[in-house]
Scaffold this motif. Structure first.
Motif, mmCIF file in Angstrom:
data_model
loop_
_atom_site.group_PDB
_atom_site.id
_atom_site.type_symbol
_atom_site.label_atom_id
_atom_site.label_comp_id
_atom_site.label_asym_id
_atom_site.label_seq_id
_atom_site.Cartn_x
_atom_site.Cartn_y
_atom_site.Cartn_z
ATOM 1 N N ARG A 288 -1.138 2.971 18.621
ATOM 2 C CA ARG A 288 -1.707 1.709 19.114
ATOM 3 C C ARG A 288 -2.879 1.264 18.246
ATOM 4 N N ILE A 289 -3.720 2.225 17.853
ATOM 5 C CA ILE A 289 -4.892 1.907 17.033
ATOM 6 C C ILE A 289 -4.472 1.398 15.653
ATOM 7 N N VAL A 290 -3.466 2.051 15.062
ATOM 8 C CA VAL A 290 -3.017 1.628 13.734
ATOM 9 C C VAL A 290 -2.447 0.207 13.775
ATOM 10 N N VAL A 291 -1.677 -0.102 14.814
ATOM 11 C CA VAL A 291 -1.149 -1.466 14.948
ATOM 12 C C VAL A 291 -2.305 -2.459 15.073
ATOM 13 N N ALA A 292 -3.316 -2.097 15.864
ATOM 14 C CA ALA A 292 -4.480 -2.980 16.014
ATOM 15 C C ALA A 292 -5.235 -3.121 14.692
ATOM 16 N N VAL B 220 -3.590 -13.303 7.164
ATOM 17 C CA VAL B 220 -2.955 -13.044 8.455
ATOM 18 C C VAL B 220 -2.042 -11.842 8.264
ATOM 19 N N SER B 221 -2.272 -10.819 9.062
ATOM 20 C CA SER B 221 -1.522 -9.575 8.886
ATOM 21 C C SER B 221 -0.875 -9.160 10.202
ATOM 22 N N ARG B 222 0.310 -8.569 10.076
ATOM 23 C CA ARG B 222 1.012 -7.998 11.230
ATOM 24 C C ARG B 222 1.465 -6.591 10.853
ATOM 25 N N GLY B 223 1.150 -5.650 11.703
ATOM 26 C CA GLY B 223 1.528 -4.270 11.413
ATOM 27 C C GLY B 223 2.452 -3.708 12.478
ATOM 28 N N ARG B 224 3.302 -2.803 12.055
ATOM 29 C CA ARG B 224 4.171 -2.118 13.005
ATOM 30 C C ARG B 224 4.316 -0.661 12.585
#
Length: 208
Positions: free
Chosen positions: A88-92, A139-143
């Motif tokens: 969860r932290i890495v995605v955030a 703008v970044s999105r991580g999964r």
């Protein structure tokens, strides 16, 4: 007329001698039984002691087996909880917008230790926004792609999280080109504080 058949004389038995022999046999039997009785009496306490030791050993074995199972259950629980929070932290960490960057990084205060907060203080995060995130309008999105954990104990777990980050900036959006994709591995040192898992250290490894 003389009887020609010789008769065999039967030996005379002395009643006193017969009684003496009978008494001797009885005494011998009693002596054997007397010898056997103490021997049997000595074996019972030994057998009882051995049985008691076996029962104690079995009880101790059951206790340690139950303890090992309990410890294993606790370690598995720690691994699962720490891994879930680390993901969860890495995605955030990898999901943000230049327009809401301060709010996007609010997790640092609630999900990290004081050591981590000293490194990623509000001032440090604001410096990143001013130098890179804001000017480039990132703008970044991580999964999360995958993860693996190593449990030191029930309060310390290291989690390696493999990620896929999709990144755009103002030039990419203006030109209509495809977003950038970055695959990376992020290693987090997770610690449990007051029943909550917090990130204490984070190292990002870049892959192509």
């Amino acid at each position: 007329m003389t009887d020609d058949v010789e008769r065999t004389a039967e030996p005379a038995v002395d009643p006193d001698v017969a009684d003496t022999d009978a008494d001797a046999d009885a005494s011998a039997v009693e002596a054997v039984e007397a010898d056997a009785a103490p021997s049997a009496d000595r074996r019972w306490p030994i057998l009882c002691a051995v049985l008691a030791l076996l029962l104690i050993a079995a009880a101790v074995g059951c206790f340690y087996l139950a303890q090992d199972r309990s410890d294993l259950k606790d370690r598995v629980g720690a691994e699962s909880a720490a891994t879930e929070e680390a993901e969860r932290i890495v995605v955030a960490w990898l999901t943000y917008d230049y327009r809401t960057y301060a709010d996007d990084m609010a997790w640092v205060k609630t999900s990290s230790t004081e050591k981590f907060q000293d490194e990623y203080s509000p001032e440090a995060l604001e410096g990143l926004r001013e130098k890179m995130v804001g000017p480039q309008e990132l703008v970044s999105r991580g999964r999360v792609v995958n993860s693996a954990a190593t449990v030191k104990d029930t309060e310390h777990v290291r989690v390696l999280v493999f990620t896929d980050q999709t990144l755009t900036d103002k030039d990419i959006r203006a030109g209509g080109t495809d977003p950038l994709h970055a695959r990376s591995g992020v290693e987090l040192a997770m610690v449990q504080v007051d029943g909550k898992w917090l990130v204490d250290e984070m190292v990002q490894l870049q892959f192509q």
